[in-house]
Design a protein around this motif. Structure first.
Motif, PDB file in Angstrom:
ATOM      1  N   ASN A 359       0.841  -1.465   0.199  1.00 44.51           N
ATOM      2  CA  ASN A 359      -0.260   0.150  -0.420  1.00 44.51           C
ATOM      3  C   ASN A 359       1.042   1.192   0.424  1.00 44.51           C
ATOM      4  O   ASN A 359       1.432   1.318   0.849  1.00 44.51           O
ATOM      5  CB  ASN A 359      -0.805   0.102   0.719  1.00 44.51           C
ATOM      6  N   ASP A 360       0.869   1.969  -0.657  1.00 38.53           N
ATOM      7  CA  ASP A 360       1.647   2.920  -1.233  1.00 38.53           C
ATOM      8  C   ASP A 360       1.409   4.059  -0.239  1.00 38.53           C
ATOM      9  O   ASP A 360       2.866   4.988   0.350  1.00 38.53           O
ATOM     10  CB  ASP A 360       2.137   3.634  -2.922  1.00 38.53           C
ATOM     11  N   ALA A 361       0.254   4.906   0.219  1.00 39.18           N
ATOM     12  CA  ALA A 361      -0.178   5.543   1.076  1.00 39.18           C
ATOM     13  C   ALA A 361       0.404   5.170   2.629  1.00 39.18           C
ATOM     14  O   ALA A 361       1.183   5.832   3.026  1.00 39.18           O
ATOM     15  CB  ALA A 361      -1.696   5.120   1.219  1.00 39.18           C
ATOM     16  N   ASN A 362       1.505   3.749   2.600  1.00 35.92           N
ATOM     17  CA  ASN A 362       1.453   3.660   3.448  1.00 35.92           C
ATOM     18  C   ASN A 362       3.474   4.394   3.708  1.00 35.92           C
ATOM     19  O   ASN A 362       4.117   3.603   4.798  1.00 35.92           O
ATOM     20  CB  ASN A 362       1.635   2.463   4.521  1.00 35.92           C
ATOM     21  N   SER A 363       3.935   4.264   2.904  1.00 34.92           N
ATOM     22  CA  SER A 363       5.523   4.746   2.002  1.00 34.92           C
ATOM     23  C   SER A 363       5.479   6.036   3.271  1.00 34.92           C
ATOM     24  O   SER A 363       4.639   6.873   3.549  1.00 34.92           O
ATOM     25  CB  SER A 363       5.481   4.766   0.780  1.00 34.92           C
ATOM     26  N   PHE A 364       6.860   6.055   3.368  1.00 34.14           N
ATOM     27  CA  PHE A 364       7.713   7.836   4.136  1.00 34.14           C
ATOM     28  C   PHE A 364       9.168   7.790   4.092  1.00 34.14           C
ATOM     29  O   PHE A 364       9.936   6.275   3.638  1.00 34.14           O
ATOM     30  CB  PHE A 364       7.181   6.937   5.284  1.00 34.14           C
ATOM     31  N   SER A 365       9.315   8.768   4.494  1.00 35.38           N
ATOM     32  CA  SER A 365      10.380   9.037   4.173  1.00 35.38           C
ATOM     33  C   SER A 365      11.566   8.983   5.196  1.00 35.38           C
ATOM     34  O   SER A 365      10.810   9.894   6.121  1.00 35.38           O
ATOM     35  CB  SER A 365      10.974   9.901   3.195  1.00 35.38           C
ATOM     36  N   VAL A 366      12.888   9.375   5.579  1.00 37.63           N
ATOM     37  CA  VAL A 366      13.768   9.551   7.042  1.00 37.63           C
ATOM     38  C   VAL A 366      14.926  10.709   6.716  1.00 37.63           C
ATOM     39  O   VAL A 366      15.167   9.939   5.275  1.00 37.63           O
ATOM     40  CB  VAL A 366      13.772   8.598   7.643  1.00 37.63           C
ATOM     41  N   ASP A 367      15.380  11.262   7.211  1.00 34.86           N
ATOM     42  CA  ASP A 367      16.128  11.971   6.720  1.00 34.86           C
ATOM     43  C   ASP A 367      17.198  11.465   7.801  1.00 34.86           C
ATOM     44  O   ASP A 367      17.337  10.763   8.964  1.00 34.86           O
ATOM     45  CB  ASP A 367      16.440  13.125   7.459  1.00 34.86           C
ATOM     46  N   CYS A 368      19.080  10.943   7.468  1.00 37.88           N
ATOM     47  CA  CYS A 368      18.932   9.803   8.545  1.00 37.88           C
ATOM     48  C   CYS A 368      20.432  10.793   9.398  1.00 37.88           C
ATOM     49  O   CYS A 368      20.823  11.867   8.499  1.00 37.88           O
ATOM     50  CB  CYS A 368      20.277   9.366   6.791  1.00 37.88           C
ATOM     51  N   SER A 369      21.424  10.774  10.092  1.00 35.17           N
ATOM     52  CA  SER A 369      21.919  10.564  10.458  1.00 35.17           C
ATOM     53  C   SER A 369      23.427  10.115  10.901  1.00 35.17           C
ATOM     54  O   SER A 369      23.680   9.090  10.311  1.00 35.17           O
ATOM     55  CB  SER A 369      22.154  11.234  12.058  1.00 35.17           C
ATOM     56  N   LEU A 370      24.528  10.265  10.491  1.00 36.28           N
ATOM     57  CA  LEU A 370      25.500   9.625  10.404  1.00 36.28           C
ATOM     58  C   LEU A 370      26.074   8.805  11.636  1.00 36.28           C
ATOM     59  O   LEU A 370      25.994   9.372  12.673  1.00 36.28           O
ATOM     60  CB  LEU A 370      27.126   9.949   9.368  1.00 36.28           C
ATOM     61  N   THR A 371      26.103   7.326  11.129  1.00 35.26           N
ATOM     62  CA  THR A 371      27.018   6.569  12.630  1.00 35.26           C
ATOM     63  C   THR A 371      28.849   6.274  11.831  1.00 35.26           C
ATOM     64  O   THR A 371      28.729   6.307  10.701  1.00 35.26           O
ATOM     65  CB  THR A 371      25.999   5.335  13.117  1.00 35.26           C
ATOM     66  N   ALA A 372      29.045   5.740  13.089  1.00 33.51           N
ATOM     67  CA  ALA A 372      30.107   4.964  12.445  1.00 33.51           C
ATOM     68  C   ALA A 372      30.172   4.442  11.409  1.00 33.51           C
ATOM     69  O   ALA A 372      31.066   3.649  10.809  1.00 33.51           O
ATOM     70  CB  ALA A 372      31.187   4.449  14.191  1.00 33.51           C
ATOM     71  N   ASP A 373      29.821   3.183  11.850  1.00 31.21           N
ATOM     72  CA  ASP A 373      29.187   1.941  10.130  1.00 31.21           C
ATOM     73  C   ASP A 373      28.230   2.417   9.281  1.00 31.21           C
ATOM     74  O   ASP A 373      27.655   1.345   9.409  1.00 31.21           O
ATOM     75  CB  ASP A 373      29.522   0.973  11.146  1.00 31.21           C
ATOM     76  N   GLY A 374      27.588   4.003   9.267  1.00 34.82           N
ATOM     77  CA  GLY A 374      26.050   3.441   8.734  1.00 34.82           C
ATOM     78  C   GLY A 374      24.978   4.612   9.516  1.00 34.82           C
ATOM     79  O   GLY A 374      25.861   6.308   9.437  1.00 34.82           O
ATOM     80  N   VAL A 375      23.979   3.961   8.994  1.00 33.82           N
ATOM     81  CA  VAL A 375      23.078   5.537   9.945  1.00 33.82           C
ATOM     82  C   VAL A 375      22.398   5.472  10.495  1.00 33.82           C
ATOM     83  O   VAL A 375      21.605   4.052  10.477  1.00 33.82           O
ATOM     84  CB  VAL A 375      22.557   6.130   8.305  1.00 33.82           C
TER      85      VAL A 375
END
Length: 651
Positions: A359-375
């Motif tokens: 269900n595309d209505a349940n899609s979302f976006s997030v802003d990431c913050s960096l970590t030592a081994d990813g986000v």
């Protein structure tokens, strides 16, 4: 991820005859041909009611498909059809055989797939597998009960794959197998280990005429480079061939009959090689795009046509902004709480779009913050359970990170703390139950414990080793002088428990030593080992840093008697929590199969602890945490620690 249908091609050829073309009409779904036919036998193509219809020269319907179920229709030169096996990887990590045989394909360890713009299809990434080690992610295709499959292999066959390996620096030595069915026989595609004139080469290896036929290519694969590899065994010509990117690289003599692998290894593995009915070793670390087997030995021209078809279909190169992407599908999550994705190359400002596949209505976006081994990022308050594709977005570029399953709950389980099985022996320079493996586990700092195994010699020395024997010497029937110079695989001499206790005393972490008392030749000998171990621990003042486990119920009872304040756990899985509680044994340490849900809840109600062993794959580690276990014993403590921290930090 659907592509637009090539309507111009349909309009150009619709209602016309194809008698003058030598090409085939190919209909693609997610980069895979789902229908192909000789264009000369097609009279017309038309679109009606959101469907595509193909008619033959007698106006009879040949094929129909919904327009939203296909990517494109193309006119391409014909290529051989994989009639034994043709693997299609699906967005959810499963796979299916689209060859006429329709073999069943089982997925293990929750393989991660992503959409490849280069090939216009989903490919699988085995990023967690230890190069040439035990595979924790792989696919299994059994042919044990398939006489037609076996006959096809026995009278000559062709294997085809597209792979990309992943490593840092120089390629590791060791046989790493991406598509094979080897075990005292069989056939497969792999990278050979260094031996004599052989390097770490792309290799086709069938067992024919009583020996392995090493069709090496001379090509040591570069990291992050795709290779199209075809291995051919032509029984009639008595030769084996290997082709790389459409070019013949080697021909070797291969006369005689094909020998099948050991009986319990009648299956092909993608991502490793069968070791027995339930274990896949010689693991592949990297990607696999396609895996096919043909009944016949293909000719050079036919192999070239396969390569040309790939090149004709090749799309834009994949935008790979982030490499070594890793995440834990199936984690339970809490709305508004945190989540981590691991990888190399994330940047400030990266966004990740979670596209709900239902269900595309349940899609979302997030802003990431960096970590030592990813986000790291916080999930939105309105997140719902479901299947998602994760798309990294950066300055107009998109990278498919893979499919993920999120289960939203109001409160997370406690999280399973981590016990390193036989130490962190996968660390560089370590070996199982070595001093180096214990030190590596201690250096992780966050491990709850490092597990080890002990035996008692005839003259009272407590030796550290899992198996009863080392280099053919049985420890419990030998003196210290007879065992002290036995050597582990990393070059260390066999440790004594005292060596480990000295290391624990010098360590300032909170990691405990989990000592497994091995079951000796008699109850008396087992209990004598318990008594000696407890006395050694007390002499060092390490009672608060040591716990005891055993398969022997008598051994556990003896440990409770000798160390009444210590945690003692029973391993054998034959007793209920209440029965153990009545004996003063406060821990269940069972396999996943023996650890029922009622055992977990009953144990917790009695104030007991629950440990599950030995859990290695990501999916099993996540599942164990979701079951509310207290501990997980694993050969992959770094991975299990990431899962544990998710639950601990987001409760």
């Amino acid at each position: 991820m659907k592509r637009l249908i090539l309507l111009f091609a349909i309009l150009l050829y619709s209602m016309t005859a194809f008698a003058d073309t030598s090409e085939n009409i190919c209909i693609f779904q997610e980069g895979v041909v789902i229908f192909e036919t000789d264009a000369s036998g097609v009279d017309s193509i038309c679109i009606k009611d959101n469907k595509v219809y193909l008619y033959d020269n007698n106006s009879k319907l040949i094929y129909q498909v919904k327009t939203d179920e296909i990517d494109s229709i193309r006119f391409l030169p014909p290529v051989p059809k994989a009639d034994i096996l043709d693997v299609k990887f699906n967005p959810d990590g499963t796979a299916e055989d689209i060859s006429p045989m329709k073999n069943t394909i089982e997925a293990y360890g929750n393989p991660q797939v992503f959409f490849s713009s280069r090939y216009g299809r989903y490919e699988v990434r085995f990023g967690d597998n230890s190069w040439a080690g035990k595979a924790i992610r792989y696919y299994k295709i059994s042919y044990a009960d398939n006489d037609a499959f076996q006959n096809a292999l026995a009278d000559g066959h062709t294997m085809e794959t597209v792979i990309r390996c992943s490593y840092t620096g120089s390629i590791q030595d060791g046989e790493a197998k991406f598509f094979s069915s080897h075990q005292s026989g069989g056939t497969g595609l792999m990278i050979s280990k260094i031996s004599g004139a052989r390097e770490n080469e792309l290799t086709f290896l069938p067992y024919v005429g009583g020996s392995w036929r090493w069709a090496t290519s001379g090509i040591v694969p570069e990291s992050d480079v795709y290779y199209h590899i075809v291995g051919v065994w032509n029984k009639t010509e008595e030769k084996a061939y290997i082709y790389v990117n459409g070019e013949l690289k080697n021909t070797v003599a291969a006369s005689g009959d094909f020998k099948f692998p050991a009986t319990n290894c009648y299956y092909f593995a993608i991502g490793g090689d069968p070791s027995n009915a339930t274990t896949v070793n010689q693991a592949w670390n990297g990607d696999v795009v396609l895996s096919r087997i043909y009944d016949k030995a293909l000719t050079k021209n036919q192999v070239t046509s396969l390569w040309n078809r790939l090149e004709e279909l090749r799309g834009n190169e994949d935008v790979e902004m982030v490499k070594k992407v890793h995440y834990y599908s199936g984690l339970q999550v809490v709305a508004g709480k945190g989540y981590d994705i691991y990888g190399v190359g994330f940047k400030d400002g990266d966004k990740i779009n979670f596209v709900n596949t239902d269900n595309d209505a349940n899609s979302f976006s997030v802003d990431c913050s960096l970590t030592a081994d990813g986000v790291h990022f916080n999930l939105p308050g309105e997140v719902v359970s479901g299947s998602y594709r994760m798309l990294l977005s950066r300055e107009g570029m998109i990278q498919d990170l893979g499919a993920n399953e999120l289960t939203v709950v109001s409160k997370l389980p406690r999280g399973a703390q981590v016990v390193a099985h036989r130490g962190y022996w996968k660390a560089p320079g370590a070996a199982q139950n070595s001093r180096a493996s214990l030190q590596a586990a201690l250096d992780l700092k966050d491990c709850y414990g490092s597990e080890t195994d002990v035996w008692l010699t005839t003259d009272g020395h407590i030796m550290v080793n899992h198996d009863a024997s080392l280099s053919g010497v049985t420890i419990q029937t030998s003196t210290y002088d007879q065992v002290k110079n036995l050597t582990l695989s990393n070059g260390e001499k066999i440790p004594q428990l005292q060596d480990f206790l000295n290391m624990m005393a010098a360590d300032n972490s909170e990691t405990k030593l989990i000592i497994e008392i091995k079951t000796h030749s008699s109850v008396e000998r087992t209990c004598a080992c318990v008594d000696s171990v407890v006395a050694a621990v007390k002499a060092m003042g390490l009672e608060n840093r040591v716990e005891y486990i055993a398969f022997s119920l008598d051994g556990c009872k003896e440990a409770v008697k000798m160390a009444p304040t210590a945690m003692v756990q029973y391993l054998n899985g034959t007793k209920t929590p209440q029965e153990l509680y009545n004996d003063g044994i406060m821990g269940l340490d069972y396999t996943q199969a023996k650890m029922t849900d009622s055992y977990i809840s009953n144990a917790h109600s009695l104030g007991m602890i629950v440990n599950v062993w030995t859990i290695d794959s990501d999916s099993e580690i996540v599942y164990t945490n979701n079951r509310d276990a207290d501990f997980v014993t694993t050969n992959y403590p770094e991975s299990a620690l990431k899962v544990y921290k998710h639950y601990k930090n987001n409760r």
